[in-house]
Enzyme design. Structure first.
Site, PDB file in Angstrom:
ATOM      1  CD  GLU A 243      -2.614  -1.436   2.552  1.00 40.20           C
ATOM      2  OE1 GLU A 243      -3.642  -2.086   2.451  1.00 40.20           O
ATOM      3  OE2 GLU A 243      -2.244  -0.916   3.622  1.00 40.20           O
TER       4      GLU A 243
ATOM      5  CG  ASP B 134      -1.993  -2.409  11.862  1.00 43.02           C
ATOM      6  OD1 ASP B 134      -1.747  -1.784  12.906  1.00 43.02           O
ATOM      7  OD2 ASP B 134      -3.002  -3.106  11.701  1.00 43.02           O
TER       8      ASP B 134
ATOM      9  CE  LYS C  92     -10.642  -1.558   8.389  1.00 45.10           C
ATOM     10  NZ  LYS C  92     -11.735  -1.596   7.439  1.00 45.10           N
TER      11      LYS C  92
ATOM     12  CG  ASP D 229     -10.223  -0.628   3.541  1.00 46.23           C
ATOM     13  OD1 ASP D 229     -10.374  -0.578   4.763  1.00 46.23           O
ATOM     14  OD2 ASP D 229     -10.612  -1.566   2.823  1.00 46.23           O
TER      15      ASP D 229
ATOM     16  CG  ASP E 159     -15.928  -6.041   7.059  1.00 50.26           C
ATOM     17  OD1 ASP E 159     -15.923  -7.256   7.349  1.00 50.26           O
ATOM     18  OD2 ASP E 159     -15.582  -5.631   5.942  1.00 50.26           O
TER      19      ASP E 159
HETATM   20  O1  LIG Z   1      -3.334  -6.087   9.910  1.00 48.39           O
HETATM   21  C1  LIG Z   1      -3.973  -5.349   9.177  1.00 48.39           C
HETATM   22  C2  LIG Z   1      -4.526  -5.787   7.960  1.00 48.39           C
HETATM   23  C3  LIG Z   1      -5.223  -4.889   7.180  1.00 48.39           C
HETATM   24  N1  LIG Z   1      -5.365  -3.594   7.548  1.00 48.39           N
HETATM   25  C4  LIG Z   1      -6.089  -2.633   6.678  1.00 48.39           C
HETATM   26  O2  LIG Z   1      -7.341  -3.157   6.324  1.00 48.39           O
HETATM   27  C5  LIG Z   1      -7.750  -2.619   5.087  1.00 48.39           C
HETATM   28  C6  LIG Z   1      -8.351  -3.690   4.201  1.00 48.39           C
HETATM   29  O3  LIG Z   1      -7.395  -4.542   3.700  1.00 48.39           O
HETATM   30  P1  LIG Z   1      -7.328  -4.998   2.163  1.00 48.39           P
HETATM   31  O4  LIG Z   1      -6.128  -5.837   2.010  1.00 48.39           O
HETATM   32  O5  LIG Z   1      -7.486  -3.837   1.285  1.00 48.39           O
HETATM   33  O6  LIG Z   1      -8.581  -5.962   2.080  1.00 48.39           O
HETATM   34  P2  LIG Z   1      -9.927  -5.865   1.238  1.00 48.39           P
HETATM   35  O7  LIG Z   1     -10.326  -7.265   0.956  1.00 48.39           O
HETATM   36  O8  LIG Z   1      -9.851  -4.953   0.126  1.00 48.39           O
HETATM   37  O9  LIG Z   1     -10.870  -5.268   2.388  1.00 48.39           O
HETATM   38  C7  LIG Z   1     -12.247  -5.496   2.597  1.00 48.39           C
HETATM   39  O10 LIG Z   1     -12.463  -6.598   3.443  1.00 48.39           O
HETATM   40  C8  LIG Z   1     -11.849  -6.514   4.736  1.00 48.39           C
HETATM   41  C9  LIG Z   1     -12.282  -7.715   5.518  1.00 48.39           C
HETATM   42  O11 LIG Z   1     -11.864  -8.894   4.939  1.00 48.39           O
HETATM   43  C10 LIG Z   1     -12.240  -5.247   5.464  1.00 48.39           C
HETATM   44  O12 LIG Z   1     -11.437  -5.107   6.595  1.00 48.39           O
HETATM   45  C11 LIG Z   1     -12.014  -4.062   4.578  1.00 48.39           C
HETATM   46  O13 LIG Z   1     -12.398  -2.873   5.212  1.00 48.39           O
HETATM   47  C12 LIG Z   1     -12.767  -4.243   3.284  1.00 48.39           C
HETATM   48  O14 LIG Z   1     -12.565  -3.136   2.454  1.00 48.39           O
HETATM   49  C13 LIG Z   1      -6.547  -1.930   4.464  1.00 48.39           C
HETATM   50  O15 LIG Z   1      -6.690  -0.539   4.557  1.00 48.39           O
HETATM   51  C14 LIG Z   1      -5.408  -2.408   5.347  1.00 48.39           C
HETATM   52  O16 LIG Z   1      -4.407  -1.466   5.453  1.00 48.39           O
HETATM   53  C15 LIG Z   1      -4.832  -3.154   8.757  1.00 48.39           C
HETATM   54  O17 LIG Z   1      -4.946  -1.987   9.109  1.00 48.39           O
HETATM   55  N2  LIG Z   1      -4.158  -4.046   9.532  1.00 48.39           N
HETATM   56 MN   LIG Z   2      -8.973  -3.101  -0.169  1.00 46.17          MN
END
Ligand SMILES: O=c1ccn([C@@H]2O[C@H](COP(=O)(O)OP(=O)(O)O[C@H]3O[C@H](CO)[C@@H](O)[C@H](O)[C@H]3O)[C@@H](O)[C@H]2O)c(=O)[nH]1
Ligand SMILES: [Mn+2]
Length: 735
Positions: free
Chosen positions: A115, A144, A285, A309, A449
């Site tokens: 990211e 994180d 998260k 995010d 979530d």
């Molecule tokens: O240990 C962690 C892991 C992830 N994140 C944040 O969580 C968000 C979502 O992660 P991403 O890899 O983009 O996953 P997505 O599958 O796109 O995310 C969707 O699905 C996730 C659940 O699986 C939710 O947490 C997200 O909000 C939702 O947008 C990002 O901003 C990460 O930076 C953290 O802050 N800490």
């Molecule tokens: Mn995402």
């Protein structure tokens, strides 16, 4: 104003309308339901007797069709209750402009390589410049990754914001993520604008270059390092997995000297990297969000929280005002706990090759579950009421006032606030507390979530789904097949885990949320197990076709009709739904491919992993979705060529299934052509059509196997394995 003002005050701040054509849809759904029942009846009444060939396969077909039918029923409730909301933001300004509440915005990031910091600060810049009183806005970044590079980028962004915010407001530009703004074609209305546009673009590009070169070299320019005391937090011992809490208030909004170049006050901006220790589970998260809730309560403590995010920039400038219409409505506002926007991407190609637009999910299903007052919380693009997120139980007497005077810690210095907050971001802050259980985001699930939203609703709150015409938030969608499949594996696994846990909506939500909403949740919670009937339908009919055994009624039989009707009505209905959501026919076709691929791989592995966790064989993980790709990959993505990439098990499954379907279709055609076995066709026609459709859907897979020679094709090791496996499958004796 007198009387008129009184009348104006009584008007609602938003209105809700039901979708049209629901009545007609119900009729169609009823006929499909009858068709499905007839298919079940046919399977039960025509089962081969014990000892006859194909008996077990037949029972399997019945089970698969039973699952499909029941699953289809689950997907209906939301379609009966689709609603749309319309906020009146002029009324809000008229009534409450002086009394608008404070708003805290949380952005989460987790890794500076997956990211990139420039992506992160674009999101920050888009929200820091919302059309909202800056003194009422506070923006928090949770890192994180615990990365000095991200911190450095945030300092650069804070300096840039002093120019960017006045520019945005002066010309009322949209969107306010500089990256997205400068990437779009704009008309230049006058020369001042043109000059300032150019100057701003240069300023942005210079900043972008400084950040990218810092990331590339892994070091921060000395002058910036010397300017900010915060860098002293990073020493050689700090790693991503092991470090103390870091909280840095980069802009203190209550400080009268925090001004932009026009002398206007700036929003508060805070960097937080919560404490991480190898021995202390950090809960991904969800853990980051809970730390943010606590830390922000000491600094700005706004009653409304927006969660984003790091890749999701704000695309509209008035979103906060719109959602306040929901929260501040006199009649219904106090019940609302959160307002969820759809998760949408700005890099979807015309024909949506990886089915990432979720058009039908967003326009129909989520809006329909929202119709039952239980919109799902989807993790990003969601505004929460702080109290309900914190754990408050809704009660009838609750008034829901969003106090504009919420305490701001004006009496404390930045240093004092930082020290206070750090304690709250420590691992020990959650020891022996309800955090992760009844407070904040729930722990232990890769889709924190969805489960968090459900628990909030079960505490008596309502939630609302809002999908405005101008998209409110835009993120980065996956650009390779691998990434899509991994993301869907995490989702299907996390959701199935909820179904299996004490949070199962039919048990936990019983009597607390509406039956329609319970069904709506299960559309997603049951993604993982729906993989089994799908795998069965893709494999077994083709094996039986190879051996010339029919598993469907003949064309002449009356029982052919329910099959044909359900097939045609379902697909015509689904095409109509897709077209009404504004997508192309080709996109719909691509969705069908992704539907098969995801169900036979991601969801299948999601299932296996859920079970192995239930048995204690594995632990919850969170595989981040990659948000960057090489130029080569992006080029293929833009041309809508599937990026198969690395040789994974999932890819082997995709290729094997595609080959199996091809072999059986070729085998059948050969028989018909060479042996003139036309009469067989009458018996096997449905199976032949099924195989033909699967083969057509899989055309890009065959291209990836045999024709393409770019880097994104299916690797030859997978080709080899899948040929062997598919051939072996053809040799399996049939019972
Ligand atoms: O240990 C962690 C892991 C992830 N994140 C944040 O969580 C968000 C979502 O992660 P991403 O890899 O983009 O996953 P997505 O599958 O796109 O995310 C969707 O699905 C996730 C659940 O699986 C939710 O947490 C997200 O909000 C939702 O947008 C990002 O901003 C990460 O930076 C953290 O802050 N800490
Ligand atoms: Mn995402």
């Amino acid at each position: 104003m007198g009387k008129e003002g009184g009348e104006e005050d009584a008007l609602p701040l938003f209105e809700t309308n039901e979708a049209r054509f629901v009545g007609a849809y119900k009729v169609l759904a009823f006929t499909v339901f009858v068709g499905i029942c007839l298919i079940w009846v046919y399977r039960l009444t025509h089962m081969p007797r014990a000892g006859e060939q194909g008996r077990w396969a037949w029972i399997g077909m019945f089970m698969a069709e039973l699952c499909f039918g029941l699953y289809w029923i689950l997907t209906q409730s939301c379609r009966f209750k689709v609603v749309y909301h319309y906020p009146f933001k002029e009324r809000l300004s008229y009534r409450y402009e002086k009394k608008l509440p404070n708003v805290d915005i949380f952005v989460c990031t987790a890794d500076p390589w997956m990211e990139p910091p420039t992506l992160v600060i674009n999101t920050i810049l888009s929200v820091i410049s919302y059309n909202y009183p800056p003194e009422k806005l506070s923006v928090y970044l949770s890192d994180d990754g615990g990365s000095e590079l991200t911190f450095y980028a945030l300092i650069e962004a804070s300096n840039f914001s002093k120019h960017w915010i006045p520019f945005c407001k002066k010309f009322n530009i949209k969107p306010r993520s500089p990256g997205a703004y400068f990437a779009q074609q704009i008309d230049v209305p006058n020369i001042t604008y043109a000059q300032e546009w150019l100057a701003m673009k240069n300023l942005y590009e210079e900043m972008e270059n400084r950040i990218s070169s810092a990331v590339k070299m892994g070091t921060i320019p000395k002058e910036t390092r010397d300017q900010h005391k915060g860098f002293s937090e990073w020493n050689s011992k700090v790693t991503k997995e092991d470090h103390q809490s870091i909280v840095q208030i980069i802009i203190n909004g209550v400080d009268k000297n925090a001004m932009d170049i026009d002398g206007q006050q700036l929003p508060t901006l805070v960097y937080m990297a919560r404490e991480k220790r190898p021995q202390c589970p950090h809960n991904f998260k969800a853990g980051a969000m809970n730390a943010l809730i606590r830390v922000s309560s000491k600094i700005s403590n706004a009653p409304i929280i927006l969660n984003l995010d790091c890749d999701m920039y704000a695309n509209d400038v008035d979103t906060i005002r719109e959602i306040l219409c929901f929260f501040m409505d006199k009649k219904r506002g106090h019940e609302i706990s959160f307002v969820q926007f759809p998760q949408q991407y700005n890099n979807i190609t015309k024909n949506d090759i990886y089915a990432g637009s979720y058009s039908v999910t967003n326009n129909v299903e989520l809006a329909g579950i929202g119709g039952y007052g239980a919109a799902l919380y989807c993790g990003t693009g969601c505004f929460h009421r702080r109290e309900s997120l914190w754990g408050k139980v809704y009660s009838k007497d609750y008034r829901g006032e969003l106090n504009p005077e919420a305490k701001k810690n004006t009496d404390k210095t930045v240093n004092e606030l930082e020290e206070l907050s750090k304690v709250l971001a420590n691992c020990s802050a959650e020891k022996d507390t309800q955090w992760g259980k009844n407070m904040g985001m729930i722990y232990g699930c890769p889709v924190e979530d969805i489960v968090t939203g459900l628990t909030i609703q079960c505490r008596g709150w309502k939630s609302l789904y809002y999908n405005p015409d101008r998209k409110a938030f835009l993120g980065v969608g996956p650009t390779t097949l691998d990434t899509v499949l991994l993301q869907h594996k995490r989702w299907s696994e996390g959701m199935f885990q909820i179904f299996f846990s004490k949070y199962c909506p039919f048990i936990y939500g019983q009597g607390k949320i509406k039956f329609g909403a319970q069904m709506g949740y299960c559309i997603y919670l049951l993604w993982a197990p729906i993989s089994f009937p799908t795998l069965y339908y893709v494999i077994v009919p083709s094996l039986y076709l190879l051996h010339g055994i029919s598993l469907f009624p003949q064309v002449k039989s009356i029982w052919f009709l329910p099959f044909a009707y359900v097939f045609v009505a379902r697909n015509v209905g689904s095409i109509a739904e897709a077209l009404s959501c504004g997508v192309t026919l080709k996109a719909w076709w691509n969705w069908q491919r992704m539907w098969v691929i995801q169900r036979t791989t991601s969801f299948f592995f999601g299932f296996i992993d859920t079970i192995s966790r239930q048995l204690g064989l594995s632990e919850t993980t969170f595989v981040l979705t990659t948000k960057v790709g090489t130029e080569d990959v992006l080029k293929r993505y833009r041309q809508e060529v599937i990026e198969f990439g690395s040789p994974t098990i999932m890819l082997t499954i995709i290729a094997t299934l595609a080959l199996l379907n091809l072999f059986s279709l070729i085998g059948e055609i050969r028989k018909i052509v060479l042996d003139f076995e036309f009469k067989v066709l009458d018996q096997l026609i449905m199976q032949v059509i099924l195989e033909l459709l699967l083969v057509l859907i899989n055309i890009p897979v065959y291209q990836g196997l045999f024709i393409r020679n770019d880097e994104g094709r299916i690797p030859s090791s997978v080709l080899f394995k899948s040929i062997v496996l598919a051939s072996l499958a053809c040799l399996i004796p049939i019972i």
